[in-house]
Design an enzyme around this catalytic site. Structure first.
Site, PDB file in Angstrom:
ATOM      1  N   GLY A 482       0.821  -1.204   0.000  1.00 21.17           N
ATOM      2  CA  GLY A 482       0.000   0.000   0.000  1.00 21.17           C
ATOM      3  C   GLY A 482       0.853   1.250   0.000  1.00 21.17           C
ATOM      4  CB  SER A 484       0.416   3.930  -5.651  1.00 18.97           C
ATOM      5  OG  SER A 484       1.623   3.415  -6.127  1.00 18.97           O
ATOM      6  CD  GLU A 599       8.571  -3.298  -6.145  1.00 17.87           C
ATOM      7  OE1 GLU A 599       8.637  -2.384  -5.320  1.00 17.87           O
ATOM      8  OE2 GLU A 599       7.567  -3.540  -6.834  1.00 17.87           O
ATOM      9  CB  THR A 729       8.135   5.211 -14.439  1.00 16.20           C
ATOM     10  OG1 THR A 729       8.855   6.409 -14.098  1.00 16.20           O
ATOM     11  CG2 THR A 729       6.755   5.261 -13.834  1.00 16.20           C
ATOM     12  CD  GLU A 731       9.619   7.732 -18.434  1.00  8.75           C
ATOM     13  OE1 GLU A 731       8.934   7.125 -17.577  1.00  8.75           O
ATOM     14  OE2 GLU A 731       9.620   7.404 -19.627  1.00  8.75           O
TER      15      GLU A 731
END
Ligand code: FAD
Length: 747
Positions: A482, A484, A599, A729, A731
């Site tokens: 939990g 985002s 991760e 991401t 980026e």
């Protein structure tokens, strides 16, 4: 014993110092046009043993050769090492067979002889010309000869046999004509008009291997040039100011430089891997070598362009170093058939000879564990809907409690944990073996709770460890993540969900989103704001373990494009006990970022998935009737298969690199970011190219008439986007690479 890594680094250092002294950057252009200067640097290099490289692997194998060529490329020095290496490799085993051979080798090793070379019909370039052996004479014309300006001898390959011939420069009938172009000094055309010579019959395989070795040598030289140009560009980006700030702060530039770093690192790792395999006498060096050349061609050329873009006009001046590296990179990488030839070699190996991409060498323990996991999976992972061996249903990817429990019984949910916590203490390589095998057959990985387990081991209370670790190991409980929130994705520190202390409890209010499989989880690993007044937003966050059945917690699942759910959760006065807090109050960011780093590293393991998808694509192409479009005889298909093979291999090397860093106890921050960003985008590309190659049939889902590979390609195409977005991401990864890998200012 072969030279060690330390000895190789010493060689690199001593050559760099020598070249800085004798071939300084500011004079390199003038020196390269001076035959006397080339002759004298060659003598100096010979004194260091460089002219003998290739003679005896114990003194220096292909890895040492590539180190020397990288340094020459970096210095912009055209010392004629490639020709020397070829002569040493072929003639050294024949020492004492003839006085002529001995004299040539002795002169070469003293630095008195220099060898130009041209491979003729073994060059790989259709325009390279051919030589024929007619009545004891060499006849014909070959192009792209390197090293002629200073050569005392030329080495050529002639068709019949094949034959290897070394001819003195002044041999009657031999004409050398310079062919100016990007290469400095220029390449040359050699015309042989009835030239008398003593040929040496060599095998076809040796002729092909010499081509490959020369190709890897040129790659090493262009890598040295590309790295030098890049290093200068990064420094320039830190100093040059525009719009009131260093240009290295502009994200557009940061991301281009981050891409260039990925290319350089991958090319270097591929080259090292191929050279290492050669030095250890492994057959797979040819496929690895072709992968290195196929990858490096477009990648290093791109680096050269980005270097120029970074410098702007100043780098366009011939007085600057950048143009010489640009020329070197482009001239070298186009030689010997260039990228097309390397891709075709890969296509031959994979499509015509039915080879697979080489297994990664994971060391004795890693290799043995790979076999153990593979055997175990054969008995324990049989997707129910399996239709044939390439059917791996992605709807079942993820949480599978039955399978997780099976892994638990085997002890493999905790294989990375230290034995003090009941784990197997497996090394990163063994963990990689496990992940590769799991992903190879598409077995579920989710729900094993590694992130939470490792965080609990470092930050949890004794009671939390005692409660959760054994259950995680047995596969009895699952966590969802939990983090985002609707307004906080990449910028996690801006999260708004709050946790306030009320007596012995914490009261949580807010909303979480995109939570994978929250509807199936037992607990949420939840980040919440515990200090709204903290000056830095990161400083006011804490982590909690929240049972999913807690009153006030509502889960609303929605379907994600890859056929799985992700959920929204509404937290309305959710009360958890004080013991739900992990670590100290407001220490959450440390826990969260260390878990994110794990991760990120593990997401690089999707390269195993990419490999499986690529191999499935290769099988499909092999099976297509050759009379149809997209069969294995289609040149465009072969080219793309070759290109993808090299890209997959590059991804494997990048991932392996971050694993090796972890094994050495170093945190692979930008290395893991490179592996993660590269792999995600490769997954997407694989999905796209599969459609180009296999056409509309690859868009059909499992069960549809005419679907290819039971719909696997369309499933993976949908899934691939997750590997780019999830875990930070692409980026965000590039931001990390720019900051930690290049030392550029935060944008
Ligand atoms: C299938 C799936 C499962 C997920 N599972 C979970 C889960 O279990 N738990 C969980 O907490 N989250 C989960 N997520 C959420 C995931 O972590 C976020 O999607 C991710 O962090 C990006 O956040 P965002 O979607 O809000 O995109 P944004 O952060 O809004 O980004 C949108 C675009 O802007 C770019 N961008 C944003 N900031 C920058 C910057 N500083 N520099 C350059 N570009 C920038 C991004 O790269 C992206 O291209 C999941 C997402 C997906 C797709």
């Amino acid at each position: 014993m072969l030279p060690s890594d330390e000895e190789r680094e010493m060689l690199r250092e001593s050559l760099r110092r020598l070249l800085e002294r004798l071939w300084p950057a500011e004079r390199a252009i003038a020196l390269a046009a001076d035959t006397q200067a080339i002759a004298s640097i060659w003598h100096a290099l010979a004194e260091q043993g460089v002219a003998s490289l290739g003679r005896d692997p114990l003194e220096g194998g292909l890895r040492e050769i590539t180190v020397a060529l990288e340094e020459l490329g970096r210095a912009g020095c055209p010392a004629p090492l490639v020709g020397a290496v070829l002569v040493n490799m072929v003639l050294s085993p024949l020492r004492s067979s003839s006085q002529e051979t001995d004299d040539l080798l002795d002169a070469l090793h003293r630095g008195d002889a220099t060898i130009a070379f041209a491979l003729g019909s073994f060059d790989g370039d259709p325009c390279a010309g051919t030589l024929r052996w007619n009545s004891d004479r060499l006849q014909g014309c070959v192009d792209f000869a390197e090293g002629c300006a200073t050569a005392t001898h030329v080495l050529v390959l002639a068709d019949q046999g094949p034959l290897l011939v070394v001819v003195p420069r002044g041999a009657p009938g031999l004409a050398i004509e310079e062919t100016p172009g990007l290469a400095i000094p220029p390449l040359a055309r050699l015309t042989f008009d009835c030239v008398a010579a003593v040929p040496l019959a060599i095998s076809q395989q040796l002729a092909e291997d010499l081509h490959q070795i020369a190709g890897l040598a040129l790659l090493a030289r262009s890598l040295g040039a590309a790295q030098r140009g890049f290093d200068m560009a990064v420094e320039y980006a830190k100093e040059r100011r525009q719009f009131g700030q260093p240009i290295g702060r502009f994200q557009a530039l940061q991301h281009k430089l981050a891409n260039a770093l990925m290319s350089l690192e991958a090319a270097r790792l591929l080259l090292n891997n191929a050279a290492r395999s050669y030095d250890f006498g492994m057959d797979n060096w040819r496929v690895l070598g072709a992968s290195a050349r196929a990858f490096a061609g477009p990648s290093l050329r791109r680096v050269a362009l980005e270097v120029h873009h970074t410098f702007g006009a100043v780098g366009y001046s011939e007085e600057h170093e950048a143009p010489r590296h640009f020329r070197r990179i482009h001239a070298d990488l186009a030689r010997l058939g260039g990228v097309r030839r390397a891709r075709e070699q890969l296509a031959q190996a994979l499509l015509d000879q039915g080879q697979a991409l080489p297994e990664q060498d994971l060391g004795t323990a890693g290799n043995a564990f790979r076999v153990e996991v593979r055997d175990w999976l054969k008995d324990n992972w049989v997707p129910e809907s399996r239709e044939d061996e390439i059917d791996r249903p992605y709807e079942e990817w993820g949480y599978d409690t039955r399978f997780t429990a099976l892994l638990g019984r085997k002890g493999w949910n905790s294989l990375s944990w230290p034995s003090a916590y009941g784990g197997e203490g497996r090394t990163p390589r063994e963990q990689l073996a496990f992940m590769e095998e799991i992903q190879r057959v598409g077995a579920p990985m989710g729900g094993r709770g590694d992130i939470q387990a490792h965080a609990l081991m470092s930050f949890g209370t004794p009671a939390q460890k005692a409660e959760f670790l054994p259950k995680l190991a047995r596969g009895e409980i699952t966590f969802c993540l939990g983090y985002s929130e609707p307004g906080s994705g990449s910028d996690l520190a801006s999260m708004q969900t709050t946790a306030e202390r009320d007596g012995d409890e914490w009261v949580i209010n807010g909303q979480k989103i995109w939570t994978t499989a929250a509807e199936k989880a037992d607990y949420m690993w939840l980040a919440a704001r515990t200090d709204r007044t903290a000056q830095r937003p990161h400083a006011g966050i804490s982590l909690f373990i929240v049972p999913m059945k807690t009153p006030g917690l509502t889960v609303r699942p929605s379907m994600a494009m890859y056929g799985h759910t992700f959920c929204q959760e509404f937290l309305d006065n959710v009360r958890v006990s004080a013991h739900a807090l992990v670590g100290e109050v407001n220490q959450g960011w440390t826990i969260l970022t260390s878990a994110l780093a794990t991760e990120r590293m593990m997401m690089g393991s999707f390269i195993a998935n990419a490999r499986a998808e690529f191999e499935c694509l290769v099988r499909c192409v092999r099976e297509v009737d050759d009379s149809l479009q997209s069969g294995r005889t289609d040149g465009a298909v072969r080219d793309r298969i070759g290109a993808l093979a090299a890209q997959v291999e590059a991804g494997r090397q990048l991932f392996m690199n971050s694993i090796e860093m972890a094994e050495k106890g170093k945190a692979p921050i930008h290395e893991a970011a490179m592996s993660k960003a590269y792999t995600g985008e490769l997954m997407e590309q694989l999905g796209q190219v599969s459609l180009d190659i296999l056409g509309a049939a690859a868009t059909l889902s499992k069960g549809a008439h005419g679907a290819v590979a039971a719909g696997w390609f369309e499933q993976l195409l949908r899934f691939s986007i997750v590997t780019v977005i999830g875990g930070g991401t692409a980026e965000i990864q590039r931001n990390l690479i720019a900051l930690h890998g290049l030392g550029l200012p935060r944008s």
